[in-house]
Design an enzyme around this catalytic site. Structure first.
Site, PDB file in Angstrom:
ATOM      1  N   VAL A  61       0.952  -1.094  -0.111  1.00  0.00           N
ATOM      2  CA  VAL A  61      -0.145  -0.066   0.039  1.00  0.00           C
ATOM      3  C   VAL A  61       1.066   1.371   0.111  1.00  0.00           C
ATOM      4  O   VAL A  61       1.887   1.241   0.726  1.00  0.00           O
ATOM      5  CB  VAL A  61      -0.964   0.161   1.150  1.00  0.00           C
ATOM      6  CG1 VAL A  61      -1.844   1.211   1.012  1.00  0.00           C
ATOM      7  CG2 VAL A  61      -1.557  -1.092   1.284  1.00  0.00           C
ATOM      8  N   ASP A  80     -10.217 -11.524   5.828  1.00  0.00           N
ATOM      9  CA  ASP A  80      -9.013 -11.038   6.406  1.00  0.00           C
ATOM     10  C   ASP A  80      -9.194  -9.987   7.538  1.00  0.00           C
ATOM     11  O   ASP A  80      -8.764  -8.938   7.623  1.00  0.00           O
ATOM     12  CB  ASP A  80      -7.756 -10.555   5.705  1.00  0.00           C
ATOM     13  CG  ASP A  80      -6.511 -10.896   6.104  1.00  0.00           C
ATOM     14  OD1 ASP A  80      -6.452 -11.545   7.249  1.00  0.00           O
ATOM     15  OD2 ASP A  80      -5.513 -10.501   5.633  1.00  0.00           O
TER      16      ASP A  80
END
Ligand SMILES: *[C@@H]1O[C@H](CO)[C@@H](O)[C@H](O)[C@H]1NC(C)=O
Ligand SMILES: *[C@@H]1O[C@H](CO)[C@@H](O)[C@H](O)[C@H]1NC(C)=O
Ligand SMILES: *[C@@H]1O[C@H](CO)[C@@H](O)[C@H](O)[C@H]1NC(C)=O
Ligand SMILES: *[C@@H]1O[C@H](CO)[C@@H](O)[C@H](O)[C@H]1NC(C)=O
Ligand SMILES: *[C@@H]1O[C@H](CO)[C@@H](O)[C@H](O)[C@H]1NC(C)=O
Length: 667
Positions: free
Chosen positions: A363, A475
């Protein structure tokens, strides 16, 4: 008048020249072209097939000489004085590059021998060297037709004609040109105009006068000479002597041609039949081809280089910013980011912009150029072609629907093997950093924690039940929950598991998720359901309430499952002991117990025992009482997860029967 003279010249010359060179003896000769001549040549000098004497061939810093083959006796045997003589010749100078200089000029000379190998090119015209220039022992008489002004040699201008004795510093010189017979006006001549011109040199023994005259080819010999000097050449010319032409080039090249030449001692030089002179190379033809020989390869090379660079830059740009775009994506236009924009926003996905590495990819933080909007770009590598369409459809549908507990998804971009998801940037970072005190973040108080738990539950409920399709997160964990400005939890990374779910072959099942949050049935079946999210959410609640990681390090260097540890305390009746000590006892006991019990319930090894998210919300909002867990619950979660068979065969022993009845699975 002019025409009449030319006719007279013509008639005269017919008798004299039959085959180019006519020579009775060496007292008189005429060359009408040099094709059949026997000139002694050196340097760059050649006789072209058409009969031109080419003294220089277009090479830079070159010299060339052409000698009349036999020596000339300038003295009468009886007397010690040079006899009268007369020379005429037709020459032309071509500059290699039109509009530029032609190199140095050309000279008629009388020299004591045919060895001028010690001479220099350039301004020395191939006649002298810096040693011999000005040396009376040179015994060289010359008439120079210079095209370059040389200040050392006191040249008067670039186009000039000079009378030289033993030196290139002329004894007399004049601008190139002629005095018009009719008007008496002086007319300039450009020596390297590519036009052939005729020159006459006359020496008178009695007066020791030297006359030099020049005129364009179509103009008869002007009456008034251009130059006239008195010099007793007996002091200069040796006996015998050699006569010829010399030429040189400097840093710029040119071609120097002789078309015809006549000579006479004690008689006028025979006229040259200008109608029989060899053809000059077509204007600029040779010059251009010479120029092309040099410039063409350079031009081609330059063009090639330019093209290569352009192609390289284009290809690099193409590759760097290459993205995949298909027809079906048109409808998602507004959600589609160009790869280049993302590349620019993240400054080329620099390491400095890396926010973190998640389960699905890296990210990066970025700032969109136009809107100055802070974004987080997740680069997800994928190789599934089939799944991508469904995935993007889903992603975009999530993007359509905003939920306050989801990190806003702004859009996506994709390229070969890579998907880029663009999210709002959450400056406060992820929850785990608060829980585990990383980066000096303040720990959260109970109210904030409970609010985050409820928020995440709400976001998960939305994903499972409220948006168009069931979206399984796969997740859920503290590090995937981001904290917004109001300390609300927002779920990030949602929907990504789907990417791996669609279209992949069943043999290569991806087990996505994180150890410690994985429901036991995922390990068994490899399939995720909303209830596997519920399991992870249960662990998440415990994590937030206890401020402990799902797998905690016990004292004897053993790993203990957080669930087991909480269960153990619950058994012992000391459930509140598990609440994070960092809260320092300041919490609502009922809420904390609710959270802990709900955490245990959600992370029940049996899917059927787990509540769905709607029920979870109801418990958390205290709209419904949480079903009581049986106090004699005793099992090891770790053992269960390692050995599913045990649970399958003896579920009754575990004592979860009551729980399974309260949780209906939504279908
Ligand atoms: C010009 O003459 C020189 C000899 O001085 C020779 O080496 C060269 O090849 C010639 N160049 C051309 C283009 O004919
Ligand atoms: C050309 O000149 C050379 C000497 O310079 C001489 O040996 C030769 O015979 C001459 N050839 C002709 C055809 O005159
Ligand atoms: C030129 O010089 C020679 C040799 O010195 C001499 O015999 C002759 O008379 C001179 N000519 C004139 C015109 O002075
Ligand atoms: C020509 O002159 C140079 C010096 O200028 C000399 O070295 C050379 O030997 C001479 N060549 C001949 C053939 O005489
Ligand atoms: C030089 O030119 C002048 C003027 O035309 C003339 O009187 C003289 O005889 C010429 N001398 C020679 C050597 O031709």
């Amino acid at each position: 008048m002019v025409a009449n003279q030319n006719i007279t010249l013509f008639i005269l010359s017919v008798g004299l020249s039959i085959a180019g060179f006519t020579a009775g003896d060496d007292d008189q000769f005429v060359y009408t072209g040099f094709a059949s001549s026997n000139l002694t040549l050196d340097g760059g000098a050649t006789v072209t097939p058409s009969g031109l004497l080419e003294l220089t061939n277009g090479t830079v810093r070159q010299k060339g000489h052409g000698f009349h083959p036999s020596s000339v006796l300038f003295y009468e045997s009886s007397s010690g004085a040079v006899q009268s003589f007369s020379v005429s010749f037709v020459f032309a100078i071509l500059s290699t590059y039109p509009e530029t200089e032609s190199g140095h000029g050309l000279a008629f000379f009388i020299a004591p021998d045919k060895n001028l190998s010690g001479s220099f090119p350039t301004q020395y015209l191939g006649l002298f060297s810096d040693q011999t220039n000005g040396d009376p022992n040179s015994h060289i008489f010359a008439v120079e037709l210079d095209t370059v002004q040389n200040y050392d040699l006191q040249d008067i201008n670039s186009y000039h004609v000079g009378i030289n004795v033993n030196s290139l510093r002329s004894i007399r010189s004049h601008d190139a040109g002629y005095y018009d017979d009719k008007s008496g006006l002086f007319k300039d001549l450009s020596l390297d105009s590519h036009e052939a011109m005729q020159v006459w040199v006359n020496y008178n023994r009695e007066t020791t006068q030297i006359n030099v005259t020049i005129a364009p080819l179509n103009v008869a010999k002007p009456v008034r000479p251009l130059l006239s000097a008195n010099y007793n050449l007996s002091a200069v010319i040796t006996n015998p002597a050699y006569i010829g032409f010399s030429s040189s080039t400097g840093s710029v090249s040119g071609q120097h041609y002789l078309l015809g030449w006549s000579f006479g001692i004690n008689s006028p030089a025979p006229p040259i039949d200008i109608t029989k002179l060899p053809e000059m190379p077509r204007l600029g033809q040779k010059a251009r081809s010479k120029a092309l020989q040099i410039t063409l390869p350079i031009t081609i090379l330059a063009l090639f280089l330019a093209a290569s660079i352009t192609i390289f830059l284009f290809v690099r740009r193409k590759l760097r910013y290459a993205e995949l775009r298909e027809d079906w994506e048109v409808e998602y236009g507004p959600h589609r980011f160009s790869y280049k924009d993302l590349f620019d926003a993240t400054r080329g996905f620099r390491e400095a912009n890396l926010l973190g590495t998640g389960g699905f990819g890296m990210v990066y933080k970025g700032i969109l150029r136009g809107s100055r909007l802070n974004i987080a770009v997740k680069r997800v590598s994928h190789d599934s072609k089939q799944g991508i369409k469904e995935f993007i459809t889903e992603i975009v549908s999530i993007g359509h629907l905003q939920h306050r507990n989801l990190v806003p998804l702004l859009g996506y971009s994709r390229r070969k093997g890579e998907l880029l998801l663009v999210y709002d940037y959450m400056p406060n970072g992820s929850l785990d950093k608060y829980l585990y005190g990383k980066e000096g973040k303040p720990t959260l108080d109970w109210n904030q924690r409970f609010q985050i738990i409820k928020g995440v539950a709400s976001g998960l409920l939305y994903l499972h039940e409220e948006c168009e399709k069931v979206i399984i997160h796969c997740d859920i964990k503290a590090s995937n929950v981001l904290i917004d400005n109001e300390i609300h939890g927002r779920i990030g990374d949602f929907g990504l598991a789907k990417l791996y779910d669609h279209g992949t072959d069943p043999e290569a099942t991806h087990v996505v998720g994180t150890i410690g949050y994985l429901a036991p049935e995922v390990a068994r079946t490899g399939r995720a359901t909303p209830l596997t999210d519920v399991f992870a959410f249960g662990i998440f609640i415990l994590e937030v309430t206890c401020g402990q990681r799902p797998i905690k390090q016990s004292t004897q260097d053993r790993q203990v499952m957080l669930v087991d540890w909480v269960l153990e305390h619950w058994h012992k009746g000391s459930l509140t002991d598990t609440v994070d000590i960092k809260i320092q006892g300041e919490y609502d006991i009922d809420e904390a117990c609710l959270a802990l019990k709900l955490g245990l319930l959600c992370s029940h090894p049996f899917t059927s025992a787990r509540p769905n998210m709607r029920q979870v919300m109801q418990y958390l909002n205290k709209e419904m009482p949480i079903p009581e867990l049986t106090p004699n619950l005793s099992f090891s979660m770790l053992a269960l997860m390692q050995n599913d068979e045990l649970i399958m065969h003896c579920p009754s022993e575990i004592g979860f029967g009551t729980i399974s009845t309260i949780s209906g699975v939504r279908r």
